[in-house]
Design a protein around this motif. Sequence first.
Motif, PDB file in Angstrom:
ATOM      1  N   ASN A 143      -3.261   2.190   1.736  1.00 29.61           N
ATOM      2  CA  ASN A 143      -2.085   1.387   2.090  1.00 29.61           C
ATOM      3  C   ASN A 143      -2.458  -0.073   2.347  1.00 29.61           C
ATOM      4  OD1 ASN A 143      -0.321   3.551   1.883  1.00 29.61           O
ATOM      5  ND2 ASN A 143      -0.577   4.140   4.037  1.00 29.61           N
ATOM      6  N   MET A 144      -3.583  -0.287   3.036  1.00 31.34           N
ATOM      7  CA  MET A 144      -4.042  -1.657   3.275  1.00 31.34           C
ATOM      8  C   MET A 144      -4.461  -2.310   1.968  1.00 31.34           C
ATOM      9  SD  MET A 144      -6.232  -1.351   6.813  1.00 31.34           S
ATOM     10  CE  MET A 144      -6.362  -3.128   6.962  1.00 31.34           C
ATOM     11  N   LEU A 145      -5.127  -1.540   1.109  1.00 33.07           N
ATOM     12  CA  LEU A 145      -5.537  -2.062  -0.191  1.00 33.07           C
ATOM     13  C   LEU A 145      -4.317  -2.432  -1.035  1.00 33.07           C
ATOM     14  CD1 LEU A 145      -8.064  -2.411  -2.128  1.00 33.07           C
ATOM     15  CD2 LEU A 145      -7.409  -0.182  -3.059  1.00 33.07           C
ATOM     16  N   TRP A 146      -3.316  -1.574  -1.028  1.00 30.95           N
ATOM     17  CA  TRP A 146      -2.104  -1.829  -1.805  1.00 30.95           C
ATOM     18  C   TRP A 146      -1.376  -3.070  -1.290  1.00 30.95           C
ATOM     19  CZ3 TRP A 146       3.103  -2.228  -0.804  1.00 30.95           C
ATOM     20  CH2 TRP A 146       3.944  -2.194  -1.921  1.00 30.95           C
ATOM     21  N   ALA A 147      -1.252  -3.177   0.028  1.00 28.05           N
ATOM     22  CA  ALA A 147      -0.580  -4.345   0.603  1.00 28.05           C
ATOM     23  C   ALA A 147      -1.338  -5.627   0.288  1.00 28.05           C
ATOM     24  CB  ALA A 147      -0.435  -4.172   2.114  1.00 28.05           C
ATOM     25  N   ARG A 148      -2.668  -5.564   0.356  1.00 28.16           N
ATOM     26  CA  ARG A 148      -3.499  -6.748   0.124  1.00 28.16           C
ATOM     27  C   ARG A 148      -3.399  -7.230  -1.324  1.00 28.16           C
ATOM     28  NH1 ARG A 148      -5.455 -10.657  -1.208  1.00 28.16           N
ATOM     29  NH2 ARG A 148      -7.517 -11.545  -0.812  1.00 28.16           N
ATOM     30  N   TYR A 149      -3.373  -6.317  -2.280  1.00 25.38           N
ATOM     31  CA  TYR A 149      -3.451  -6.706  -3.684  1.00 25.38           C
ATOM     32  C   TYR A 149      -2.147  -6.534  -4.456  1.00 25.38           C
ATOM     33  CZ  TYR A 149      -8.486  -7.180  -3.173  1.00 25.38           C
ATOM     34  OH  TYR A 149      -9.739  -7.598  -2.779  1.00 25.38           O
ATOM     35  N   THR A 150      -1.137  -5.882  -3.873  1.00 30.33           N
ATOM     36  CA  THR A 150       0.132  -5.698  -4.579  1.00 30.33           C
ATOM     37  C   THR A 150       1.271  -6.412  -3.867  1.00 30.33           C
ATOM     38  OG1 THR A 150      -0.611  -3.549  -5.407  1.00 30.33           O
ATOM     39  CG2 THR A 150       1.746  -4.002  -5.498  1.00 30.33           C
ATOM     40  N   LEU A 151       1.479  -6.111  -2.590  1.00 34.84           N
ATOM     41  CA  LEU A 151       2.554  -6.751  -1.841  1.00 34.84           C
ATOM     42  C   LEU A 151       2.357  -8.254  -1.748  1.00 34.84           C
ATOM     43  CD1 LEU A 151       5.087  -6.534  -0.038  1.00 34.84           C
ATOM     44  CD2 LEU A 151       3.548  -6.130   1.901  1.00 34.84           C
ATOM     45  N   ALA A 152       1.108  -8.679  -1.641  1.00 30.37           N
ATOM     46  CA  ALA A 152       0.825 -10.100  -1.451  1.00 30.37           C
ATOM     47  C   ALA A 152       1.245 -10.952  -2.646  1.00 30.37           C
ATOM     48  CB  ALA A 152      -0.669 -10.299  -1.173  1.00 30.37           C
TER      49      ALA A 152
ATOM     50  N   PRO B 116       4.017 -10.791  -4.934  1.00 29.08           N
ATOM     51  CA  PRO B 116       5.392 -11.309  -4.913  1.00 29.08           C
ATOM     52  C   PRO B 116       5.674 -12.208  -3.709  1.00 29.08           C
ATOM     53  CG  PRO B 116       5.360  -8.960  -4.406  1.00 29.08           C
ATOM     54  CD  PRO B 116       4.002  -9.316  -4.899  1.00 29.08           C
ATOM     55  N   VAL B 117       5.046 -11.912  -2.569  1.00 32.38           N
ATOM     56  CA  VAL B 117       5.232 -12.771  -1.395  1.00 32.38           C
ATOM     57  C   VAL B 117       4.650 -14.158  -1.662  1.00 32.38           C
ATOM     58  CG1 VAL B 117       4.700 -13.086   1.058  1.00 32.38           C
ATOM     59  CG2 VAL B 117       5.246 -10.812   0.191  1.00 32.38           C
ATOM     60  N   TYR B 118       3.496 -14.195  -2.320  1.00 29.42           N
ATOM     61  CA  TYR B 118       2.890 -15.486  -2.658  1.00 29.42           C
ATOM     62  C   TYR B 118       3.782 -16.270  -3.614  1.00 29.42           C
ATOM     63  CZ  TYR B 118      -0.159 -18.928  -4.817  1.00 29.42           C
ATOM     64  OH  TYR B 118      -0.681 -20.106  -5.311  1.00 29.42           O
ATOM     65  N   ILE B 119       4.345 -15.589  -4.624  1.00 33.24           N
ATOM     66  CA  ILE B 119       5.237 -16.257  -5.575  1.00 33.24           C
ATOM     67  C   ILE B 119       6.463 -16.825  -4.854  1.00 33.24           C
ATOM     68  CG2 ILE B 119       6.746 -15.896  -7.564  1.00 33.24           C
ATOM     69  CD1 ILE B 119       4.740 -13.800  -8.546  1.00 33.24           C
ATOM     70  N   LEU B 120       7.032 -16.044  -3.927  1.00 37.95           N
ATOM     71  CA  LEU B 120       8.175 -16.527  -3.150  1.00 37.95           C
ATOM     72  C   LEU B 120       7.792 -17.742  -2.301  1.00 37.95           C
ATOM     73  CD1 LEU B 120       9.815 -13.179  -1.932  1.00 37.95           C
ATOM     74  CD2 LEU B 120      10.759 -14.822  -3.566  1.00 37.95           C
TER      75      LEU B 120
END
Length: 233
Positions: free
Chosen positions: A150-159, A161-165
Motif C-alpha cells: 500500500n505504501m509502495l502503491w501510494a508512493r509510485y501511483t497515487l503521487a 496524478p497528485v503531482y500533475i494536479l
Amino acid sequence: MNKELNTQQKSGRGAAQEMRCSLGFVYLFSYYLLQFCGHTWVFSNMTARFLSFGFDALAGTFYFVGVMMSLCQLLSVLELFHIADGIEECRLFPRLVQVVERNFLLFLIISQEEFQSKTVVCVLFYLWNILHLVRYPYQLMCLISTPSFNMLWARYTLAIPVYILSVITEGISILQVLPYYKSQGTNSVYVSFPYLLLAYLPVLVAGSGLTVQILLKERSQALDSWSRKTKHG
C-alpha cells in the motif's frame, strides 16, 4: 610487516565507511522524520481550520501555516545534496524540478501579500503536503524495513496524478498573479517580470512532463521489483 600494515589500512577504511554509513542513516532518518512532522503539522492545521471555519479559513491559510511551509520547502533543497553525495538513491532531475518549482512559486509569488489570501494557495499547499505525506513515510520505512504494498502503491501511483494536479495549480497561480505584477510595473533588468513569468510556464510544462515520464518509469520498475520479490517469497 607489509601484510599487517595493509590489513590495518583496510580495517581502518572499513571502519570509516561503516561509520559514514551509520551517520548517513541517522541523518537521513532525522531529516525524513523532521519533514514528515512539519508537513503533518501543516496538513493537520489546515484541515482543522477548514473543518472549524469552512471556506472562510482559506483566506488565512498562508498566515497560519506559511512559515512552517516555507521552512519545509527550504529544507528540501538539502535533498539535492543528498542525491549528489550518494546518501540517497534517487534520480536527481525530477527532485530538482520539484524543489525549484515549489520554491519559485512560494518565495516569488505566494510570498506577495496581495496573493496570499487566494484560494489557489490553500489548494496548492494541500497538494504539496499530500505528496510529501506519501513520500516521507515511505522513505522512512525504506530505511528501517520493507514498505508494504500500500505504501509502495501510494508512493509510485497515487503521487503521479497528485503531482500533475499540483503542476496545473502552479500554472493557475502564475496566471492569477500576472495582473498584480502588471499593475505594479515591476521590472527585471531589461524584461518586464510578467513576461518572465509567462516564459516560465512552458519551462514548467516541459520540466513537469519529463518528470512524469521518469516517475512512470520508476513506478514500473518498483512494481516489477515487488512482483519478483513476491514470487520468490
